[in-house]
Design an enzyme around this catalytic site. Sequence first.
Site, PDB file in Angstrom:
ATOM      1  N   ASP A 147       0.863  -1.179   0.000  1.00 21.52           N
ATOM      2  CA  ASP A 147       0.000   0.000   0.000  1.00 21.52           C
ATOM      3  C   ASP A 147       0.902   1.231   0.000  1.00 21.52           C
ATOM      4  OD1 ASP A 147       1.015   0.139   2.528  1.00 21.52           O
ATOM      5  OD2 ASP A 147      -0.882  -0.181   3.561  1.00 21.52           O
ATOM      6  N   GLY A 204       1.095   3.624   2.208  1.00 25.45           N
ATOM      7  CA  GLY A 204       1.417   4.165   3.520  1.00 25.45           C
ATOM      8  C   GLY A 204       0.384   5.177   3.973  1.00 25.45           C
ATOM      9  N   GLY A 205      -0.411   5.655   3.017  1.00 25.03           N
ATOM     10  CA  GLY A 205      -1.395   6.698   3.331  1.00 25.03           C
ATOM     11  C   GLY A 205      -2.422   6.265   4.366  1.00 25.03           C
ATOM     12  N   ASP A 242      -8.065  -7.630  -0.075  1.00 29.13           N
ATOM     13  CA  ASP A 242      -7.198  -7.909   1.061  1.00 29.13           C
ATOM     14  C   ASP A 242      -7.992  -7.584   2.307  1.00 29.13           C
ATOM     15  OD1 ASP A 242      -6.839  -4.853   0.742  1.00 29.13           O
ATOM     16  OD2 ASP A 242      -5.962  -5.298   2.683  1.00 29.13           O
ATOM     17  N   CYS A 271     -13.296 -28.870   4.546  1.00 31.49           N
ATOM     18  CA  CYS A 271     -12.020 -28.170   4.379  1.00 31.49           C
ATOM     19  C   CYS A 271     -10.865 -29.164   4.408  1.00 31.49           C
ATOM     20  CB  CYS A 271     -11.847 -27.134   5.489  1.00 31.49           C
ATOM     21  SG  CYS A 271     -10.268 -26.264   5.423  1.00 31.49           S
ATOM     22  N   CYS A 278      -7.593 -28.250   4.805  1.00 29.64           N
ATOM     23  CA  CYS A 278      -6.376 -27.600   5.305  1.00 29.64           C
ATOM     24  C   CYS A 278      -5.667 -28.505   6.323  1.00 29.64           C
ATOM     25  CB  CYS A 278      -6.699 -26.239   5.929  1.00 29.64           C
ATOM     26  SG  CYS A 278      -7.345 -26.302   7.614  1.00 29.64           S
ATOM     27  N   CYS A 299      -7.679 -28.896   9.591  1.00 29.23           N
ATOM     28  CA  CYS A 299      -8.869 -29.746   9.511  1.00 29.23           C
ATOM     29  C   CYS A 299      -8.513 -31.203   9.239  1.00 29.23           C
ATOM     30  CB  CYS A 299      -9.828 -29.216   8.446  1.00 29.23           C
ATOM     31  SG  CYS A 299     -10.606 -27.665   8.950  1.00 29.23           S
ATOM     32  N   HIS A 324      -6.452 -22.398   9.054  1.00 32.92           N
ATOM     33  CA  HIS A 324      -7.803 -22.721   8.579  1.00 32.92           C
ATOM     34  C   HIS A 324      -8.492 -21.499   7.959  1.00 32.92           C
ATOM     35  CE1 HIS A 324     -11.821 -24.153   8.104  1.00 32.92           C
ATOM     36  NE2 HIS A 324     -12.198 -23.033   8.702  1.00 32.92           N
TER      37      HIS A 324
HETATM   38 ZN   LIG Z   1      -9.646 -26.084   7.588  1.00 33.15          ZN
END
Ligand SMILES: [Zn+2]
Length: 394
Positions: A121, A123-124, A296, A334, A336, A339, A365
């Site tokens: 970004d 910085g503003g 983001d 999920c 991940c 999980c 997760h």
């Molecule tokens: Zn997960």
Amino acid sequence: MFLPPTGEEIVCSVVGCERQMGVTDDWVFVLSFEIVARANDSRARAGVLHTKDGDVQTPVFMPVGTLGAVKTLSPADLDEAGAQIVLGNTYHLHIRPGEDVVAHFGGLSRFAAWNKPTLTDSGGFQVFSLAENRKITEEGVTFRSHLDGASLFLSPEKSIEIQTKLGSSVMMCLDECVSNPSEYEYVEKSLALTTRWALRCKQYKEQVNSKQLLFGIVQGGVEHDLRQRSAGELAEIGFDGYAIGGLSVGEPNEVMYEVVDRVMGHIPTDKAHYLMGVGTPTDIITAIELGVDMFDCVMPTRNARHGRLFTSTGALDIKLEEHKMSGEPIDKGCNCYTCRNFTRGYLRHLFKSGEMLAFRLNSIHNITYYLSLVRGAREAIINGTFRGYKNLFH
Ligand SMILES: [Zn+2]
């Protein structure tokens, strides 16, 4: 990035587009964004952002790595979760460790052993949200560091200079963020300054001949005519992408969606669109439908550190008694690391005990959830099933 032979003409690779891209002898042509698929009943699109550090498939969610690290997660964790590009904060990195240190190690991506695209970004935002005693002039903004009170100065040129040293793949123009609601006259004056600063950012970037992409930031509060003016003026200057800033700062969700919807009609459709700092899973799916490509937000990691976990059936609070004896994963759907390996009962125990592992497992997760949600949206757009994907999500 395309590096065509000297003098050669290349044709835009977007399906259906026969535009000739002219190339001069000493000019390295960079096509910053390509659209590979569009939904037929909304503005949703799938694309590819070309950066000096590699391609980014959009729509994309960018985890926030404020000081060059996504809190509790290693680059390997981010890789496994499917992250393509990570955000770094110019204000924070400028104050600590300083852009010269980052440049010494070859730029943010190498310094952090991430080795993939990054976005910084301007910085503003932090100058206006964190720093003390700000004084804005035409030249830039003077402020006191939130860390030690040191007097610092940020101008459009200084912001680009810092971001050039940070070596991010995508840089952002310095803008003034106003809170919502603000007086019309103030917002109008502010966006005029933001436009003049954006022009200076672009001129400085060209002067230092940076290969980094540069995005302009549309401001204008919740005033549609001012947003339109801001978008038009930035489009005239010409940027590699266009961000919508100054939203999700106090206005109701419906107002935010309407602002985004209307702004989309005034920024170039062939460039990447980035909605800054937004938001909940619902916000993101809604904005993708409106034509946004990049997001983001600190929400997945911050919520994870508070025990709030996102799942395909809604958010859950891992602290609750009901999870004490549960042998279920956070989300059965999920895949991940968390999980695949851990029960809700164990994760609740870790969290209640204040174990640091809780923050990491929860963050793995939540980041995986956000990245999968947006990746799923991209696949649905390409397959022509985005409407169904959105309805299923709701
Ligand atoms: Zn997960």
